[in-house]
Design a protein around this motif. Sequence first.
Motif, mmCIF file in Angstrom:
data_model
loop_
_atom_site.group_PDB
_atom_site.id
_atom_site.type_symbol
_atom_site.label_atom_id
_atom_site.label_comp_id
_atom_site.label_asym_id
_atom_site.label_seq_id
_atom_site.Cartn_x
_atom_site.Cartn_y
_atom_site.Cartn_z
ATOM 1 N N ARG A 1 0.832 -1.212 0.000
ATOM 2 C CA ARG A 1 0.000 0.000 0.000
ATOM 3 C C ARG A 1 0.859 1.252 0.000
ATOM 4 N N LEU A 2 2.017 1.187 0.631
ATOM 5 C CA LEU A 2 2.892 2.345 0.712
ATOM 6 C C LEU A 2 3.784 2.502 -0.520
ATOM 7 N N THR A 3 3.668 1.584 -1.452
ATOM 8 C CA THR A 3 4.376 1.729 -2.735
ATOM 9 C C THR A 3 3.397 2.048 -3.863
ATOM 10 N N TYR A 4 2.108 2.147 -3.516
ATOM 11 C CA TYR A 4 1.049 2.356 -4.513
ATOM 12 C C TYR A 4 0.606 3.825 -4.518
ATOM 13 N N LYS A 5 0.858 4.501 -5.619
ATOM 14 C CA LYS A 5 0.484 5.913 -5.785
ATOM 15 C C LYS A 5 1.050 6.780 -4.661
ATOM 16 N N THR A 6 2.314 6.545 -4.353
ATOM 17 C CA THR A 6 3.003 7.360 -3.351
ATOM 18 C C THR A 6 4.234 8.002 -3.995
ATOM 19 N N VAL A 7 4.809 8.951 -3.279
ATOM 20 C CA VAL A 7 6.018 9.616 -3.773
ATOM 21 C C VAL A 7 7.068 9.600 -2.661
ATOM 22 N N SER A 8 8.315 9.829 -3.057
ATOM 23 C CA SER A 8 9.402 9.920 -2.086
ATOM 24 C C SER A 8 9.825 11.373 -1.926
ATOM 25 N N PRO A 9 10.085 11.810 -0.709
ATOM 26 C CA PRO A 9 10.559 13.184 -0.500
ATOM 27 C C PRO A 9 12.047 13.340 -0.825
ATOM 28 N N ARG A 10 12.691 12.223 -1.162
ATOM 29 C CA ARG A 10 14.112 12.239 -1.485
ATOM 30 C C ARG A 10 14.335 11.951 -2.961
ATOM 31 N N ALA A 11 15.364 12.579 -3.521
ATOM 32 C CA ALA A 11 15.715 12.311 -4.924
ATOM 33 C C ALA A 11 16.355 10.941 -5.062
ATOM 34 N N LYS A 12 17.090 10.529 -4.018
ATOM 35 C CA LYS A 12 17.755 9.230 -4.026
ATOM 36 C C LYS A 12 17.459 8.499 -2.728
ATOM 37 N N GLY A 13 17.462 7.182 -2.832
ATOM 38 C CA GLY A 13 17.219 6.373 -1.650
ATOM 39 C C GLY A 13 16.860 4.958 -2.046
ATOM 40 N N MET A 14 17.189 3.991 -1.193
ATOM 41 C CA MET A 14 16.905 2.589 -1.497
ATOM 42 C C MET A 14 15.416 2.363 -1.720
ATOM 43 N N GLY A 15 14.593 3.075 -0.947
ATOM 44 C CA GLY A 15 13.153 2.903 -1.068
ATOM 45 C C GLY A 15 12.597 3.354 -2.404
ATOM 46 N N ASN A 16 13.339 4.205 -3.104
ATOM 47 C CA ASN A 16 12.881 4.716 -4.397
ATOM 48 C C ASN A 16 12.788 3.631 -5.462
ATOM 49 N N LEU A 17 13.401 2.474 -5.175
ATOM 50 C CA LEU A 17 13.256 1.326 -6.083
ATOM 51 C C LEU A 17 11.798 0.888 -6.171
ATOM 52 N N PHE A 18 11.033 1.147 -5.089
ATOM 53 C CA PHE A 18 9.658 0.651 -4.997
ATOM 54 C C PHE A 18 8.599 1.733 -4.834
ATOM 55 N N ILE A 19 8.944 2.828 -4.183
ATOM 56 C CA ILE A 19 7.952 3.854 -3.855
ATOM 57 C C ILE A 19 7.307 4.430 -5.119
ATOM 58 N N GLY A 20 5.981 4.344 -5.168
ATOM 59 C CA GLY A 20 5.233 4.850 -6.317
ATOM 60 C C GLY A 20 5.262 3.938 -7.526
ATOM 61 N N LYS A 21 5.910 2.773 -7.392
ATOM 62 C CA LYS A 21 6.091 1.877 -8.549
ATOM 63 C C LYS A 21 5.038 0.763 -8.627
ATOM 64 N N SER A 22 4.294 0.571 -7.551
ATOM 65 C CA SER A 22 3.277 -0.482 -7.559
ATOM 66 C C SER A 22 2.097 -0.077 -8.443
ATOM 67 N N THR A 23 1.563 -1.037 -9.196
ATOM 68 C CA THR A 23 0.395 -0.801 -10.035
ATOM 69 C C THR A 23 -0.825 -1.500 -9.436
ATOM 70 N N THR A 24 -1.982 -1.159 -9.947
ATOM 71 C CA THR A 24 -3.209 -1.795 -9.466
ATOM 72 C C THR A 24 -3.157 -3.306 -9.672
ATOM 73 N N SER A 25 -2.667 -3.733 -10.837
ATOM 74 C CA SER A 25 -2.592 -5.168 -11.126
ATOM 75 C C SER A 25 -1.630 -5.880 -10.182
ATOM 76 N N MET A 26 -0.515 -5.230 -9.833
ATOM 77 C CA MET A 26 0.431 -5.817 -8.873
ATOM 78 C C MET A 26 -0.251 -6.013 -7.524
ATOM 79 N N PHE A 27 -0.958 -4.988 -7.083
ATOM 80 C CA PHE A 27 -1.632 -5.015 -5.785
ATOM 81 C C PHE A 27 -2.694 -6.114 -5.755
ATOM 82 N N ILE A 28 -3.503 -6.172 -6.789
ATOM 83 C CA ILE A 28 -4.578 -7.176 -6.853
ATOM 84 C C ILE A 28 -3.993 -8.588 -6.920
ATOM 85 N N THR A 29 -2.942 -8.760 -7.715
ATOM 86 C CA THR A 29 -2.295 -10.070 -7.819
ATOM 87 C C THR A 29 -1.776 -10.524 -6.463
ATOM 88 N N ALA A 30 -1.101 -9.610 -5.747
ATOM 89 C CA ALA A 30 -0.544 -9.935 -4.434
ATOM 90 C C ALA A 30 -1.650 -10.296 -3.441
#
Length: 254
Positions: A149-178
């Motif tokens: 849920r925290l990777t779905y339609k979210t943004v990162s306040p940092r330009a760089k960071g390990m979490g940026n690999l996932f933050i905001g990258k989840s799609t509806t289909s990914m969420f439903i599949t999971a």
Amino acid sequence: MKRFIAILQFMTRIPINIDVGIDEDFHKSITYFPLVGFVLGILLFLVGTVSMKIFDPFITAIIITLSSVVLTGGLHIDGLGDTFDAIYSYRDKEKMLEIMKDSRLGTNSLLAIMFVMLLKIGFIYSIINQGFMWMIIFMPIIGRLGMIRLTYKTVSPRAKGMGNLFIGKSTTSMFITAITYTIAIIALISKLMFNSSTILLLKILISIVIVIIFNQMFKQHIYKKIDGVTGDILGCSVELGEVIYLLYIYLMIG
């Protein structure tokens, strides 16, 4: 399979001697977050089963909690501590983000980690005493499903960071599949392996809704503080989500 192995290596310390690397599509492994939790859940259940042959339920609860930290290398515990140090420092956004990157342990971090560990041990001990240790399998699954849920339609306040690999990258289909395969895993284990009733199964599945709602509220709370989500926040959500799951199961079977 390659993406699953990659995310399993990334999120755990389980020794897998296969070099799959991280490519530009690594974010698609978000779908496998709960599957990583399933692997961890099975291992925790096996550890608990062996421990119960040697120790009493209280020591077993401690060993299960410790094993969870060891298997993940303390990745999410670190996020929990950094989050509480930063978010509850009551500083401005930039200072909070700076504190979150600081490797030193603050009072808020210490207290958060201590109480989360104590709550986990207490709830797991009670669940074991009630004869439902198999429900521990679902704790890391649902905790990591909630993190999506925290990777779905979210943004990162940092330009760089390990979490940026996932933050905001989840799609509806990914969420439903999971969510779909998480429900399937819980149903199969509950019915086929432990012969639980349909009512009990439905009660366990409700925990998915509760943890996702909690993470939605947690996301809104964090956004008010730093206008986004970081990797530490993702890790923190796993730990808090697992506690929420255990609390719900404790109340359900109590």
